[in-house]
Design an enzyme around this catalytic site. Structure first.
Site, PDB file in Angstrom:
ATOM      1  N   GLU A   1       0.829  -1.220   0.000  1.00 27.37           N
ATOM      2  CA  GLU A   1       0.000   0.000   0.000  1.00 27.37           C
ATOM      3  C   GLU A   1       0.859   1.265   0.000  1.00 27.37           C
ATOM      4  O   GLU A   1       0.508   2.269   0.612  1.00 27.37           O
ATOM      5  CB  GLU A   1      -0.973   0.016   1.191  1.00 27.37           C
ATOM      6  CG  GLU A   1      -1.844  -1.209   1.321  1.00 27.37           C
ATOM      7  CD  GLU A   1      -2.521  -1.600   0.022  1.00 27.37           C
ATOM      8  OE1 GLU A   1      -2.768  -0.706  -0.821  1.00 27.37           O
ATOM      9  OE2 GLU A   1      -2.786  -2.782  -0.179  1.00 27.37           O
ATOM     10  N   GLY A   2       1.971   1.213  -0.691  1.00 26.38           N
ATOM     11  CA  GLY A   2       2.908   2.338  -0.709  1.00 26.38           C
ATOM     12  C   GLY A   2       3.927   2.140   0.395  1.00 26.38           C
ATOM     13  O   GLY A   2       3.578   2.170   1.573  1.00 26.38           O
TER      14      GLY A   2
END
Length: 572
Positions: A430-431
């Site tokens: 998610e980053g």
């Protein structure tokens, strides 16, 4: 060891630290009264303890696997997922028009954390679906909403997101998956995606993939990317799963942890998909889902931290080793000073990260309820901090739990190592946490620091107000916040983003230290006496908060010394 849901901690945080009553006072969330929130916390906690927690070890020892091209999930996971779906826990914050409860994200965050603590591998499935629900609510056509949302909300169907490709990880704009118009309003999606959490399962009727792809007229980079909804089974005229779509699971990734969660390599061979949002605006739509997931992933870290702490505490209360300085010296290892330091650090860190995640969720709720710009800015500001602080806390606490167990922590049978193996990836997906920190010193300071400085002013004002009752805590919190102000001013003065990026991670970590102290101070004030929360706050402020100075010194060092190192220096 059995997991105990920290329901009382949540009640205290809601009432005294986060300010959930302010959310419940809005028209949008007026149903979030104390009796409702208590019922949700109690029932979700019971389900996490009794249904999900027993599945955690089974998922680790009996991973999801492929069998004749079909994904087979770990023993008991189907029943666990059914309990989640039937309890309504997927759709706590979803729109009531499509069957959701319409309750605050604060409650979703709490419930998700408890489920993640009980069984992180399984909790990933509803988390992905929740993100897809939010993306569709904001960006899909009315027809897609009417067809997909009720089934996703009920848990009959599950959702995923497909971003990453082998050559396009953090650089999403380098993707090669393409989308060709079919001439009937649908698109043929062709390409391969990797690292797709819960890309398939054997317990939902359909799996719905949100896939990033490029239309023929899409420009290179992220500005040319569109978003498509591609189901495993194409719905028939009644909305039931019909013909099998042209997509497949190529393989499952062999991972360090999260063995119960099937992480898939997905192949799309002209699969039928529907456009979500406007053409070439896929990243805007996907970021709705990703921001939801970033807060959720931060909560996963907090959940694992809680579970690892409880596991370590139980061991410390039973294990006897060496003479202790308490009583007759024959006590358990919890009486050793270094063990107490580890346990206190684990508990204090978990409280701080939990409060930060809930504060982010509250800001999201207040934005939803009021539409106010300052709440929108606060939610955006806290999202990368909640993600990084939550995941790093999960990793650090799980690692400390292994250390506390001594040699037994390195033995798989004790279960201590699983927490670290499972949670480690949360700092990556998610980053990555580095990208979150760069976002904080980049986009989140693009307003000239307005949102950050407003938060700093609030923290300092509260610390000033606490000087008369808790001067030993309030003074250091105020002083550390001044350190945050100075580091922020330094960041704002750098026009070269590389100078900011060089210190982005230590800046975020120092920021999180200050926020954690702020929430610990609030808890101590609310307790109103020298009780356990005040003593924990004193530990955090005295022993952990001083780390902010080193973080901010690092943050403001610039990039010169990094780039003074030559490639040869790294091999000398």
């Amino acid at each position: 060891m059995p997991y105990r849901a920290p329901v009382e901690d949540y009640r205290f945080l809601f009432e005294h630290v986060i300010g959930l009553p302010e959310v419940a006072a809005t028209d949008r969330f007026s149903e979030a009264a104390p009796d409702m929130t208590d019922a949700i916390l109690t029932e979700a906690g019971r389900m996490s303890e009794e249904v999900l927690s027993p599945l955690n070890r089974a998922g680790d020892l009996h991973p999801a696997h492929m069998e004749n091209g079909v994904v087979r999930t770990s023993p008991g996971f189907a029943d666990g997922y059914r309990a989640i779906a039937e309890g309504g826990w997927i759709a706590i914050s979803a729109d009531p028009d499509h069957g959701g409860m319409g309750l605050p994200m604060v409650l979703t965050t709490a419930v998700n954390e408890m489920m993640a603590a009980a069984c992180l591998s399984l909790q990933l499935a509803p988390l992905m679906t929740q993100g897809q629900i939010e993306a569709l609510e904001h960006h899909a056509s009315d027809e897609l909403k009417a067809l997909y949302l009720p089934r996703l909300v009920s848990g009959e169907w599950s959702g995923t997101m497909n971003l990453t490709e082998s050559q396009a990880g953090s650089d999403v704009g380098a993707l090669r998956t393409r989308a060709e118009p079919n001439g009937d309003g649908t698109y043929a999606i062709t390409g391969q995606k990797i690292y797709i959490s819960w890309g398939d399962n054997d317990f939902t009727e359909n799996v719905c993939h949100l896939v990033l792809a490029r239309l023929p007229d899409g420009v290179p980079g992220t500005k040319g990317i569109s978003l498509f909804l591609v189901p495993k089974f194409i719905p028939d005229p009644r909305g039931d799963p019909g013909e099998r779509n042209a997509l497949s699971v190529v393989s499952l990734e062999h991972k360090m942890g999260l063995n119960g969660s099937p992480t898939c390599v997905m192949q799309y061979d002209g699969a039928t998909g529907w456009l979500v949002g406007e053409p070439h605006q896929g990243m805007r739509a996907m970021f709705t889902m990703m921001n939801n997931a970033r807060l959720g992933v931060g909560g996963q870290g907090v959940g694992v931290a809680e579970a690892a702490y409880q596991h370590a505490l139980a061991f410390a209360q039973e294990r006897r080793q060496g003479r202790t300085p308490v009583g007759d010296g024959s006590g358990t290892i919890i009486d050793h000073a270094n063990v107490r330091r580890m346990l206190a650090s684990m508990r204090a860190e978990t409280f701080a990260a939990r409060a930060i995640a809930l504060a982010c969720a509250k800001a999201t709720d207040m934005e939803t309820a009021t539409g106010a710009d300052h709440w929108r800015a606060r939610a955006a500001l806290l999202t990368p901090i909640a993600k990084v602080c939550g995941t790093e806390t999960g990793i650090n606490v799980a690692n400390t739990g292994i250390q506390l167990h001594g040699g037994m922590g390195y033995i798989e049978e004790t279960g201590a190592a699983q927490y670290l193996r499972d949670v480690r990836v949360t700092a990556i997906y998610e980053g990555t946490n580095g990208i979150q920190a760069m976002d904080l010193v980049g986009r989140k300071l693009a307003d000239g620091g307005e949102a950050v400085l407003a938060l700093i002013d609030e923290i300092e004002a509260e610390a000033e107000g606490a000087r008369t009752t808790l001067p030993d805590l309030a003074g250091p919190v105020w002083q550390a916040t001044e350190g945050l102000r100075e580091a922020t001013d330094w960041m704002l003065a750098q026009s070269d983003m590389t100078e900011r990026f060089a210190g982005a991670m230590p800046y975020l970590r120092g920021f999180a230290r200050v926020l954690g102290a702020h929430f610990h101070l609030r808890a101590a004030q609310a307790e109103g006496e020298d009780g356990p929360r005040t003593r924990l706050a004193r530990f955090y402020v005295t022993r952990l908060l001083p780390e902010h100075a080193g973080h901010f010194a690092h943050a403001c060092a610039g990039a010169g010394d990094l780039y003074a190192l030559t490639p040869r220096d790294f091999t000398a």
